[in-house]
Every structure is written in C-alpha cells, then in structure tokens.
Design a protein around this motif. Structure first.
Motif, PDB file in Angstrom:
ATOM      1  N   ALA A  75       1.043  -1.239  -0.017  1.00  0.00           N
ATOM      2  CA  ALA A  75       0.037   0.039  -0.041  1.00  0.00           C
ATOM      3  C   ALA A  75       0.754   1.291   0.098  1.00  0.00           C
ATOM      4  O   ALA A  75       2.034   1.116   0.473  1.00  0.00           O
ATOM      5  N   PRO A  76       0.268   2.330  -0.371  1.00  0.00           N
ATOM      6  CA  PRO A  76       1.233   3.538  -0.567  1.00  0.00           C
ATOM      7  C   PRO A  76       2.047   4.102   0.916  1.00  0.00           C
ATOM      8  O   PRO A  76       1.161   3.868   1.646  1.00  0.00           O
ATOM      9  N   GLY A  77       3.128   4.235   0.741  1.00  0.00           N
ATOM     10  CA  GLY A  77       3.656   4.521   2.238  1.00  0.00           C
ATOM     11  C   GLY A  77       3.881   3.473   3.062  1.00  0.00           C
ATOM     12  O   GLY A  77       4.411   3.646   4.273  1.00  0.00           O
ATOM     13  N   LYS A  78       3.608   2.153   2.746  1.00  0.00           N
ATOM     14  CA  LYS A  78       3.726   1.074   3.618  1.00  0.00           C
ATOM     15  C   LYS A  78       4.739  -0.076   3.071  1.00  0.00           C
ATOM     16  O   LYS A  78       4.992  -0.020   1.724  1.00  0.00           O
ATOM     17  N   GLU A  79       5.299  -0.943   3.882  1.00  0.00           N
ATOM     18  CA  GLU A  79       6.004  -1.913   3.247  1.00  0.00           C
ATOM     19  C   GLU A  79       5.334  -2.801   2.819  1.00  0.00           C
ATOM     20  O   GLU A  79       4.218  -3.060   2.808  1.00  0.00           O
ATOM     21  N   ARG A  80       6.014  -3.670   1.898  1.00  0.00           N
ATOM     22  CA  ARG A  80       5.448  -4.730   1.334  1.00  0.00           C
ATOM     23  C   ARG A  80       4.947  -5.890   2.363  1.00  0.00           C
ATOM     24  O   ARG A  80       5.805  -6.148   3.314  1.00  0.00           O
ATOM     25  N   GLU A  81       3.950  -6.517   2.221  1.00  0.00           N
ATOM     26  CA  GLU A  81       3.212  -7.162   3.286  1.00  0.00           C
ATOM     27  C   GLU A  81       2.970  -8.617   2.578  1.00  0.00           C
ATOM     28  O   GLU A  81       2.470  -8.511   1.705  1.00  0.00           O
ATOM     29  N   GLY A  82       3.597  -9.640   3.187  1.00  0.00           N
ATOM     30  CA  GLY A  82       3.208 -11.006   3.017  1.00  0.00           C
ATOM     31  C   GLY A  82       1.735 -11.357   3.278  1.00  0.00           C
ATOM     32  O   GLY A  82       1.308 -11.146   4.581  1.00  0.00           O
ATOM     33  N   LEU A  83       0.855 -12.138   2.599  1.00  0.00           N
ATOM     34  CA  LEU A  83      -0.267 -12.318   2.889  1.00  0.00           C
ATOM     35  C   LEU A  83      -0.656 -13.850   2.929  1.00  0.00           C
ATOM     36  O   LEU A  83      -1.357 -14.443   3.771  1.00  0.00           O
ATOM     37  N   SER A  84      -0.114 -14.571   1.906  1.00  0.00           N
ATOM     38  CA  SER A  84      -0.665 -16.034   1.816  1.00  0.00           C
ATOM     39  C   SER A  84       0.458 -16.804   0.970  1.00  0.00           C
ATOM     40  O   SER A  84       1.088 -16.151   0.106  1.00  0.00           O
ATOM     41  N   THR A  85       0.595 -18.180   1.026  1.00  0.00           N
ATOM     42  CA  THR A  85       1.181 -19.069   0.244  1.00  0.00           C
ATOM     43  C   THR A  85       0.337 -20.181  -0.121  1.00  0.00           C
ATOM     44  O   THR A  85      -0.714 -20.626   0.413  1.00  0.00           O
ATOM     45  N   VAL A  86       0.648 -20.718  -1.458  1.00  0.00           N
ATOM     46  CA  VAL A  86      -0.152 -21.928  -1.880  1.00  0.00           C
ATOM     47  C   VAL A  86       0.597 -22.757  -2.720  1.00  0.00           C
ATOM     48  O   VAL A  86       1.660 -22.267  -3.242  1.00  0.00           O
ATOM     49  N   ASN A  87       0.716 -24.175  -2.403  1.00  0.00           N
ATOM     50  CA  ASN A  87       1.629 -24.866  -3.020  1.00  0.00           C
ATOM     51  C   ASN A  87       1.001 -25.664  -4.094  1.00  0.00           C
ATOM     52  O   ASN A  87      -0.144 -25.796  -4.383  1.00  0.00           O
ATOM     53  N   MET A  88       1.707 -25.231  -5.236  1.00  0.00           N
ATOM     54  CA  MET A  88       1.361 -25.670  -6.646  1.00  0.00           C
ATOM     55  C   MET A  88       1.114 -27.155  -6.815  1.00  0.00           C
ATOM     56  O   MET A  88       0.301 -27.421  -7.655  1.00  0.00           O
ATOM     57  N   ARG A  89       1.613 -27.968  -6.033  1.00  0.00           N
ATOM     58  CA  ARG A  89       1.586 -29.477  -6.164  1.00  0.00           C
ATOM     59  C   ARG A  89       0.130 -29.778  -5.692  1.00  0.00           C
ATOM     60  O   ARG A  89      -0.761 -30.611  -6.056  1.00  0.00           O
ATOM     61  N   ASP A  90       0.023 -29.686  -4.132  1.00  0.00           N
ATOM     62  CA  ASP A  90      -0.964 -30.307  -3.444  1.00  0.00           C
ATOM     63  C   ASP A  90      -1.798 -29.051  -2.912  1.00  0.00           C
ATOM     64  O   ASP A  90      -2.995 -29.600  -2.038  1.00  0.00           O
ATOM     65  N   GLU A 130      -9.033  -0.536   3.297  1.00  0.00           N
ATOM     66  CA  GLU A 130      -7.606  -0.661   3.570  1.00  0.00           C
ATOM     67  C   GLU A 130      -6.988  -1.927   2.851  1.00  0.00           C
ATOM     68  O   GLU A 130      -5.703  -2.031   2.942  1.00  0.00           O
ATOM     69  N   ASP A 131      -7.821  -2.636   2.210  1.00  0.00           N
ATOM     70  CA  ASP A 131      -6.973  -3.565   1.189  1.00  0.00           C
ATOM     71  C   ASP A 131      -6.468  -3.057   0.062  1.00  0.00           C
ATOM     72  O   ASP A 131      -5.826  -3.597  -0.892  1.00  0.00           O
ATOM     73  N   THR A 132      -6.679  -1.697  -0.099  1.00  0.00           N
ATOM     74  CA  THR A 132      -6.321  -0.979  -1.478  1.00  0.00           C
ATOM     75  C   THR A 132      -4.791  -0.880  -1.413  1.00  0.00           C
ATOM     76  O   THR A 132      -3.982  -0.670  -0.520  1.00  0.00           O
ATOM     77  N   TRP A 182       9.322 -11.980  -9.022  1.00  0.00           N
ATOM     78  CA  TRP A 182       7.966 -11.581  -8.745  1.00  0.00           C
ATOM     79  C   TRP A 182       7.424 -11.156 -10.184  1.00  0.00           C
ATOM     80  O   TRP A 182       7.774 -10.992 -11.287  1.00  0.00           O
ATOM     81  N   GLY A 183       6.055 -11.068  -9.829  1.00  0.00           N
ATOM     82  CA  GLY A 183       4.780 -10.673 -11.037  1.00  0.00           C
ATOM     83  C   GLY A 183       4.989  -9.384 -11.130  1.00  0.00           C
ATOM     84  O   GLY A 183       5.817  -8.217 -10.253  1.00  0.00           O
ATOM     85  N   GLN A 184       4.484  -8.665 -11.979  1.00  0.00           N
ATOM     86  CA  GLN A 184       4.451  -7.261 -12.324  1.00  0.00           C
ATOM     87  C   GLN A 184       3.490  -6.242 -11.430  1.00  0.00           C
ATOM     88  O   GLN A 184       3.840  -5.262 -11.381  1.00  0.00           O
ATOM     89  N   GLY A 185       2.740  -7.007 -10.591  1.00  0.00           N
ATOM     90  CA  GLY A 185       1.922  -6.269  -9.709  1.00  0.00           C
ATOM     91  C   GLY A 185       0.628  -5.823 -10.386  1.00  0.00           C
ATOM     92  O   GLY A 185       0.575  -5.547 -11.638  1.00  0.00           O
ATOM     93  N   THR A 186      -0.339  -6.114  -9.640  1.00  0.00           N
ATOM     94  CA  THR A 186      -1.828  -5.428 -10.149  1.00  0.00           C
ATOM     95  C   THR A 186      -2.373  -4.672  -8.950  1.00  0.00           C
ATOM     96  O   THR A 186      -2.383  -5.005  -7.926  1.00  0.00           O
ATOM     97  N   GLN A 187      -3.170  -3.734  -9.349  1.00  0.00           N
ATOM     98  CA  GLN A 187      -3.705  -2.526  -8.653  1.00  0.00           C
ATOM     99  C   GLN A 187      -5.068  -3.026  -8.084  1.00  0.00           C
ATOM    100  O   GLN A 187      -5.928  -3.505  -8.975  1.00  0.00           O
ATOM    101  N   VAL A 188      -5.190  -2.990  -6.789  1.00  0.00           N
ATOM    102  CA  VAL A 188      -6.673  -3.276  -6.397  1.00  0.00           C
ATOM    103  C   VAL A 188      -6.969  -1.966  -5.456  1.00  0.00           C
ATOM    104  O   VAL A 188      -6.031  -1.663  -4.635  1.00  0.00           O
ATOM    105  N   THR A 189      -8.072  -1.365  -6.038  1.00  0.00           N
ATOM    106  CA  THR A 189      -8.665  -0.381  -5.364  1.00  0.00           C
ATOM    107  C   THR A 189     -10.018  -0.456  -4.757  1.00  0.00           C
ATOM    108  O   THR A 189     -10.934  -0.771  -5.511  1.00  0.00           O
ATOM    109  N   VAL A 190     -10.295  -0.334  -3.454  1.00  0.00           N
ATOM    110  CA  VAL A 190     -11.284  -0.513  -2.818  1.00  0.00           C
ATOM    111  C   VAL A 190     -11.997   0.882  -2.319  1.00  0.00           C
ATOM    112  O   VAL A 190     -11.163   1.539  -1.517  1.00  0.00           O
ATOM    113  N   SER A 191     -13.235   1.121  -3.105  1.00  0.00           N
ATOM    114  CA  SER A 191     -13.825   2.469  -2.735  1.00  0.00           C
ATOM    115  C   SER A 191     -14.679   2.163  -1.568  1.00  0.00           C
ATOM    116  O   SER A 191     -15.343   1.056  -1.382  1.00  0.00           O
TER     117      SER A 191
END
Length: 121
Positions: A40-55, A89-91, A111-120
């Motif tokens: 988020a703007p002005g904040k550090e990159r935050e880890g959210l979740s992981t998923v295993n691609m095999r199982d 705050e998920d923006t 890393w992926g290129q990033g995708t913007q999520v904006t919550v109004s």
C-alpha cells in the motif's frame, strides 16, 4: 527465463470481491509455493498467503484469514487469490512471487508485475 504474469486487479466497492491470477512459467521446480504480497502507498510490502502448486496446501496471515482464499491449478501453472469482503484498507498493489520462503519479501527471487486493487468506501 522465469516469468510471473498477474491479472485480475481493478476497482471494487467495499464488501465486494476480486480474484487475482498468477501464471508462472520457466520455474524449474514442480513442488513450490506461490506467495502473495501487497504494498500500500507509504507502507512496506506485506506478505499475505502462500499456496503450494502441487498439493494446494495454503497458509494465511491473520489479517486476511477468513476473507482471502488461495488456490492453485497445477495444469495451468496458475495460482489464484480470491479476495472477499474487501475493505478500503485492502487497497494496494498486489504481487505474486516464487523462489523464497516464510513470506519475507527480501527472500523471494522472482516477482509478478503487480496488479492494482482499489477498494472504494
């Protein structure tokens, strides 16, 4: 060459849902995790979740547990982040990543290129 291509971001009203996709190519392992982060703007990159691609085994940080869900389609080399009941705050810019561990951003190599999520509100 390892590439991660993200899609699915956009503008949504609070309470709404979005699904992000992350398609991985060129990664030389079959058993690996895709991690999801946001910044988020002005904040550090935050880890959210992981998923295993095999199982499909998954992990969530407390802040998104119960609202976000990850899944994987091994045949498509694609991981998904389903985001429900979105809040203002998920923006953030959302990223997927591979080649790291423990949701420490500095440990991830690709890393992926990033995708913007904006919550109004």
């Amino acid at each position: 060459e390892v590439q991660l291509v993200e899609s699915g971001g956009g503008l949504v009203q609070a309470g709404g849902s979005l699904r992000l996709s992350c398609t991985v190519s060129g990664f030389p392992f079959e058993n690996y995790d895709v991690a999801w982060f946001r910044e988020a703007p002005g904040k550090e990159r935050e880890g959210l979740s992981t998923v295993n691609m095999r199982d499909g085994a998954s992990y969530y940080v407390d802040s998104v547990k119960g609202r976000f869900a990850v899944s994987s389609d091994n045949a498509k080399n694609t991981a998904y982040l389903q985001m429900n009941n979105l809040k203002f705050e998920d923006t953030a810019v959302y990223y997927c990543a591979v080649g790291g561990y423990d949701l420490h951003p500095e440990e991830y190599e690709f890393w992926g290129q990033g995708t913007q999520v904006t919550v109004s509100s």
